[in-house]
Design an enzyme around this catalytic site. Structure first.
Site, mmCIF file in Angstrom:
data_model
loop_
_atom_site.group_PDB
_atom_site.id
_atom_site.type_symbol
_atom_site.label_atom_id
_atom_site.label_comp_id
_atom_site.label_asym_id
_atom_site.label_seq_id
_atom_site.Cartn_x
_atom_site.Cartn_y
_atom_site.Cartn_z
ATOM 1 N N ARG A 6 -26.853 24.456 32.529
ATOM 2 C CA ARG A 6 -28.034 23.981 32.392
ATOM 3 C C ARG A 6 -29.263 24.671 32.950
ATOM 4 N NH1 ARG A 6 -27.289 21.061 29.240
ATOM 5 N NH2 ARG A 6 -27.282 18.369 28.875
ATOM 6 N N GLY B 244 -23.709 25.574 22.727
ATOM 7 C CA GLY B 244 -22.767 25.578 23.125
ATOM 8 C C GLY B 244 -22.076 23.534 22.803
ATOM 9 N N THR C 79 -23.848 28.294 31.174
ATOM 10 C CA THR C 79 -24.134 27.077 29.797
ATOM 11 C C THR C 79 -23.820 26.101 30.205
ATOM 12 O OG1 THR C 79 -21.633 27.204 29.890
ATOM 13 C CG2 THR C 79 -22.108 29.062 28.386
ATOM 14 N N GLU D 88 -36.691 25.073 28.169
ATOM 15 C CA GLU D 88 -36.274 24.677 26.595
ATOM 16 C C GLU D 88 -37.440 23.942 26.251
ATOM 17 O OE1 GLU D 88 -32.155 23.838 25.624
ATOM 18 O OE2 GLU D 88 -31.280 24.800 27.324
ATOM 19 N N HIS E 12 -28.721 27.475 23.007
ATOM 20 C CA HIS E 12 -28.032 26.186 23.269
ATOM 21 C C HIS E 12 -27.337 25.443 22.130
ATOM 22 C CE1 HIS E 12 -28.930 22.543 25.731
ATOM 23 N NE2 HIS E 12 -27.791 22.742 25.629
ATOM 24 N N GLY F 8 -14.685 21.618 36.601
ATOM 25 C CA GLY F 8 -14.626 20.203 36.037
ATOM 26 C C GLY F 8 -13.905 21.140 34.589
ATOM 27 N N ARG F 9 -14.265 19.963 33.625
ATOM 28 C CA ARG F 9 -13.186 19.992 32.584
ATOM 29 C C ARG F 9 -13.939 21.618 32.251
ATOM 30 N NH1 ARG F 9 -15.871 14.839 31.183
ATOM 31 N NH2 ARG F 9 -13.734 13.011 31.249
ATOM 32 N N ILE F 10 -15.229 21.757 31.423
ATOM 33 C CA ILE F 10 -15.783 22.891 31.294
ATOM 34 C C ILE F 10 -14.876 23.866 31.655
ATOM 35 C CG2 ILE F 10 -17.342 24.128 30.276
ATOM 36 C CD1 ILE F 10 -18.668 21.444 29.770
#
Length: 330
Positions: A243, A292, A241, A272, A290, A159-161
Site C-alpha cells: 500500500r 499487483g 507492492t 492514488e 497498481h 505473511g503469505r505474499i
C-alpha cells in the site's frame, strides 16, 4: 431472505464472467460505466440493498456507514486490504465485513519480483530510450545497472505474499532477510533460508533491496519515514507492492533525487491515482499502475470469493473470509 434473492450493489465494473455469476445468484446493481461512486451514489443505490461490494477505490468511512440503510447487513469487499473500510463502525452497526484473501498471493509476489528485476536493470528506462528513437546502439558503458543475483533482500512483512516473494528469489541466490511484527515459525524460516530482524532500522541499513509486503494499518502508516529511508544504503532499491501509504512518498522522491537511495519500483501510491510529481520525472524509478492483482485468474478468483461469502451469509453460515463478525448471528 427466504426465496428472495439478496440485493447487492457492486461499486466498480468487474469481469463479465463475475458479473454473470452474480446475476445468477443475486439481484444485482452494477456500476455500468465504471465511474468511481461518490458517497451519495452509494447511499442512493443501497437504500433497500442487503450487500455492498466495494473495492479499494471506495472510502467506506464511518460517516457513510452511519448513514447506510438498516437493510445493509454485509460489506463483501472485492480485495484483500480493508483499510478503506471503517471496521469499528461496521461492527457498531452490526454489519459483517468479508474480504478475498489468498487468491492474490502469487500475482502480487510475481509483480514484486518483476519490479525487483526491472528497477536495478533500468528496464523501463531502456524501453523509453528505444521508443524515443535516440538509442545509438550498444556500448560497453551505456545503461549500466545493478546485478540482482546474490544480493541481500529485506522483506517487510512475512505473511503469505512476503513468503511467496522469498520462495521466488531463492533461485537467484538471494540472501533473504525479513522484519515482521512477530517472528515466523522456525520451519518456515528454515525452508525460506530467511533471517529475522526485530529491529527494522538495523535490517534496512544492511540490505541491497527492500520489499514492502506488509498490510496497511494505522501502525504502518509511513512506516518508512524519512529516518528509515535515510538508513538505507545509497545503492539500495525500494520495492512497494503493498500500500502506498506505508511509504512517505514525497520523502522517497526527495531522497532518490538526492542520490540517498538508488531507486525504486512502485506499484502503489500514497494518494492514488495521483503520483508524486517528482517520481514521474525520475528515470531510476519504475512505476506501475497498481497491477499487483491484475490477472484474469486473480480477478476471477476474487469474484468467486465474494460470491461465496455472500451466499454463505444468506444461507445462515459464517462466511469463510470474515474480517468483522457480528454476534448475535445475523
Amino acid at each position: 431472505m427466504g426465496s428472495q434473492k439478496p440485493i447487492i450493489v457492486v461499486t466498480r465494473k468487474l469481469l463479465s464472467a463475475t458479473e454473470t455469476q452474480m446475476k445468477r445468484h443475486f439481484d444485482t446493481r452494477f456500476n455500468v460505466d465504471d465511474t468511481p461512486m461518490s458517497e451519495s451514489d452509494i447511499l442512493n443505490l443501497t437504500k433497500d440493498a442487503d450487500v455492498i461490494v466495494p473495492t479499494v477505490t471506495d472510502r467506506i468511512n464511518a460517516q457513510l456507514i452511519r448513514r447506510l440503510s438498516e437493510s445493509v447487513k454485509l460489506i463483501a469487499n472485492f480485495g484483500v486490504g480493508v483499510n478503506h473500510i471503517n471496521l469499528e463502525k461496521a461492527a457498531d452497526r452490526k454489519i459483517v465485513v468479508t474480504n478475498t484473501p489468498g487468491v492474490l498471493t502469487d500475482d502480487t509476489a510475481d509483480m514484486t519480483v518483476c519490479l525487483l528485476l526491472a528497477a536495478p536493470r533500468r528496464l523501463t528506462e531502456g524501453e523509453r530510450l528505444i521508443r524515443s528513437g535516440e538509442w545509438s546502439g550498444w556500448t560497453p558503458t551505456s545503461m549500466i545497472g545493478h546485478r540482482f543475483t546474490g544480493k541481500k533482500l529485506g522483506i517487510i512483512g512475512m505473511g503469505r505474499i512476503g513468503q511467496a516473494v522469498a520462495r521466488r528469489v531463492q533461485s537467484f541466490g538471494i540472501e533473504v532477510h525479513y522484519h515482521n511484527r512477530n517472528q515466523v515459525n522456525s520451519t518456515i524460516e528454515s525452508k525460506l533460508k530467511a533471517k529475522y530482524w526485530g529491529d527494522l532500522n538495523e535490517m534496512l541499513s544492511r540490505m541491497d533491496y527492500v520489499s514492502v509486503n506488509c498490510p496497511y494499518t494505522p501502525e504502518t502508516h509511513h512506516l518508512l519515514d524519512e529516518a528509515r529511508l535515510r538508513s538505507m544504503q545509497p545503492h539500495a532499491f525500494l520495492i512497494n507492492t503493498a500500500r502506498g501509504e506505508i511509504v512517505d512518498e514525497k520523502i522517497l522522491a526527495k531522497l532518490i533525487t538526492k542520490g540517498v537511495i538508488a531507486g525504486a519500483g512502485l506499484d502503489v501510491y500514497e494518494y492514488e491515482p495521483s503520483v508524486e510529481n517528482k517520481l514521474l520525472k525520475l528515470e531510476n524509478v519504475v512505476l506501475a499502475p497498481h497491477l499487483g492483482s491484475a490477472t484474469f485468474e486473480g480477478r476471477l478468483a476474487m469474484g468467486e470469493k465474494v460470491i461465496e461469502n455472500i451466499k454463505s451469509f444468506f444461507n445462515g453460515k459464517d462466511p469463510p473470509d470474515m474480517v468483522v463478525k457480528v454476534d448475535p448471528k445475523y
